[in-house]
Enzyme design. Sequence first.
Site, mmCIF file in Angstrom:
data_model
loop_
_atom_site.group_PDB
_atom_site.id
_atom_site.type_symbol
_atom_site.label_atom_id
_atom_site.label_comp_id
_atom_site.label_asym_id
_atom_site.label_seq_id
_atom_site.Cartn_x
_atom_site.Cartn_y
_atom_site.Cartn_z
ATOM 1 N N THR A 121 0.936 -1.424 0.010
ATOM 2 C CA THR A 121 0.033 0.072 0.015
ATOM 3 C C THR A 121 0.999 1.265 0.080
ATOM 4 O O THR A 121 1.669 1.567 1.073
ATOM 5 C CB THR A 121 -0.950 0.176 1.180
ATOM 6 O OG1 THR A 121 -1.803 -1.142 1.291
ATOM 7 C CG2 THR A 121 -1.898 1.177 1.214
ATOM 8 N N GLU A 150 -7.464 -9.526 7.849
ATOM 9 C CA GLU A 150 -6.660 -10.487 8.898
ATOM 10 C C GLU A 150 -7.634 -11.588 9.604
ATOM 11 O O GLU A 150 -8.781 -11.239 9.813
ATOM 12 C CB GLU A 150 -5.913 -9.620 9.803
ATOM 13 C CG GLU A 150 -4.817 -8.996 9.331
ATOM 14 C CD GLU A 150 -3.534 -8.600 10.594
ATOM 15 O OE1 GLU A 150 -3.354 -9.325 11.557
ATOM 16 O OE2 GLU A 150 -3.187 -7.612 10.253
ATOM 17 N N PHE A 251 -20.010 -3.270 9.520
ATOM 18 C CA PHE A 251 -19.121 -2.453 10.039
ATOM 19 C C PHE A 251 -19.730 -1.334 10.674
ATOM 20 O O PHE A 251 -19.163 -0.148 10.759
ATOM 21 C CB PHE A 251 -18.208 -1.977 8.860
ATOM 22 C CG PHE A 251 -17.369 -3.094 8.484
ATOM 23 C CD1 PHE A 251 -16.305 -3.551 9.201
ATOM 24 C CD2 PHE A 251 -17.624 -3.782 7.311
ATOM 25 C CE1 PHE A 251 -15.534 -4.633 8.820
ATOM 26 C CE2 PHE A 251 -16.882 -4.754 6.693
ATOM 27 C CZ PHE A 251 -16.005 -5.200 7.545
ATOM 28 N N LEU A 252 -20.878 -1.027 11.306
ATOM 29 C CA LEU A 252 -21.723 -0.258 11.890
ATOM 30 C C LEU A 252 -21.664 -0.977 13.351
ATOM 31 O O LEU A 252 -22.667 -0.605 14.219
ATOM 32 C CB LEU A 252 -23.192 -0.006 11.501
ATOM 33 C CG LEU A 252 -23.299 0.669 10.145
ATOM 34 C CD1 LEU A 252 -24.581 1.147 9.951
ATOM 35 C CD2 LEU A 252 -22.642 2.040 10.437
ATOM 36 N N GLY A 255 -17.979 0.738 19.256
ATOM 37 C CA GLY A 255 -17.086 0.213 20.156
ATOM 38 C C GLY A 255 -15.836 0.970 20.678
ATOM 39 O O GLY A 255 -16.086 2.406 20.362
ATOM 40 N N CYS A 262 -3.261 -1.546 9.074
ATOM 41 C CA CYS A 262 -3.512 -0.795 7.986
ATOM 42 C C CYS A 262 -4.096 0.456 8.161
ATOM 43 O O CYS A 262 -3.842 1.491 7.670
ATOM 44 C CB CYS A 262 -4.153 -1.831 6.996
ATOM 45 S SG CYS A 262 -2.950 -3.436 6.736
ATOM 46 N N LYS A 265 -2.463 3.542 9.850
ATOM 47 C CA LYS A 265 -1.476 4.370 9.029
ATOM 48 C C LYS A 265 -2.007 4.579 7.651
ATOM 49 O O LYS A 265 -1.434 5.703 7.019
ATOM 50 C CB LYS A 265 -0.492 3.160 8.931
ATOM 51 C CG LYS A 265 -0.536 2.176 8.112
ATOM 52 C CD LYS A 265 0.942 1.591 7.952
ATOM 53 C CE LYS A 265 0.517 0.391 6.700
ATOM 54 N NZ LYS A 265 0.691 0.864 5.373
#
Length: 436
Positions: A121, A150, A251-252, A255, A262, A265
Amino acid sequence: MRLSVIGCGYLGAVHAAAMASIGHDVVGIDVDERKIASLSKGEAPFFEPGLPEILSEGISSGRLRFTTDMSEAKGAKVHFVGVGTPQVKDGYAADLTYVNAAVDGLLPYLSDGDIVAGKSTVPVGTAATLAERVTPTGATLVWNPEFLREGFAVKDTIDPDRLVAGIPAGEAGDAATSILREVYHPAIDKGTPFLVTDYATAELVKVAANAFLATKISFINAMAEIAEVTGADVTQLADAIGHDARIGRRFLGAGIGFGGGCLPKDIRAFSARAEELGRSESVSFLREVDAINLRRRDRAVQLVVEGLGGSVFKKNVTVLGAAFKPHSDDIRDSPALDVAVQLHGLGAWVTVTDPEALANAERIHPQLNYVADRDEALRGADAVIVVTEWDEYRRELDPGHAASLTNGHVVIDGRNCLDAAAWRGAGWTYYGMGRP
């Protein structure tokens, strides 16, 4: 086809083993002698489900080997470059030291018609600069970003949801496209989209995807901050807006936010590159995305303090989790460890447990207490905080059983992954993130 993979860290080791598993002849090259020795014995130097099996199979079949000798790349048709691009120590930008060193080390061993496929990346514009060094050798540079998760990296490499290749125009580019299609033919034959773009687009695809994902996570965490001062329940809010097909529920999950090697950064490097390009205002929102993410870690610590009556000094706090996410032993920028270290700094006696990441965590933060057995880690705790949503904690830990082990019955659900009613019913004082 014969392939080389330069860099055998998380990305490179998985890519090398996966390419061998679909039938290619692969040599993995890295300067780290200990890592190469481990991989050569079929031992993964990090935890990734499915990797030990394909490593062992590749080595025993003779299709996969590892070395520290760059000259072993000579004769390969495609050379994948998968080295790290960490954040520079004195800023947000990506450090391209390893990418530049890998390409420069590879140059003497390239032949006419070879393909150098960058997978790291990198900031947009990097490929065009590298191509100026690669093209005179007769080889062609392409940019082929990775999209690994991952914990699911083996599957994502063998059976990806898309393949992207930034390829130059002209005959050399057409030849490179054909060769990459041959490399990835098992996935392409199953219908995986193969998208051919220019260099800049291919470089942007990865950072744009990570920026979008980070923004979605931080958005719901921002809503959690509002929920905490209004009495709303962010989990119900996420369910409600997630039914909108334009938004989706994935992904809502509010937390303590994202971490790892990844997302943090990459969004910082994207911001730094946009500033270099004179377009910092275009991604200025990413600074707030990063800030929201870091604030949620602080909020989790605050909830522990509140739960223990205003102070954690000399209190026993058990932290369930050390890895930045389940199914991994990766502790890079781990929110879990950040929370643990903050609690230790406030004077708490902190015990950390995790199914896979304890050795890595202890090496970096030896000041904490580490216990491998979950129940032993819970014994005598005044408060418990769940910071990595392993199944051992969110599904398999019975609240009544946990209550029999601890001194206090305060639980902070840093991932909103526990059954709040069940824990309250077992006598626990339950604190969620953005929940009443």
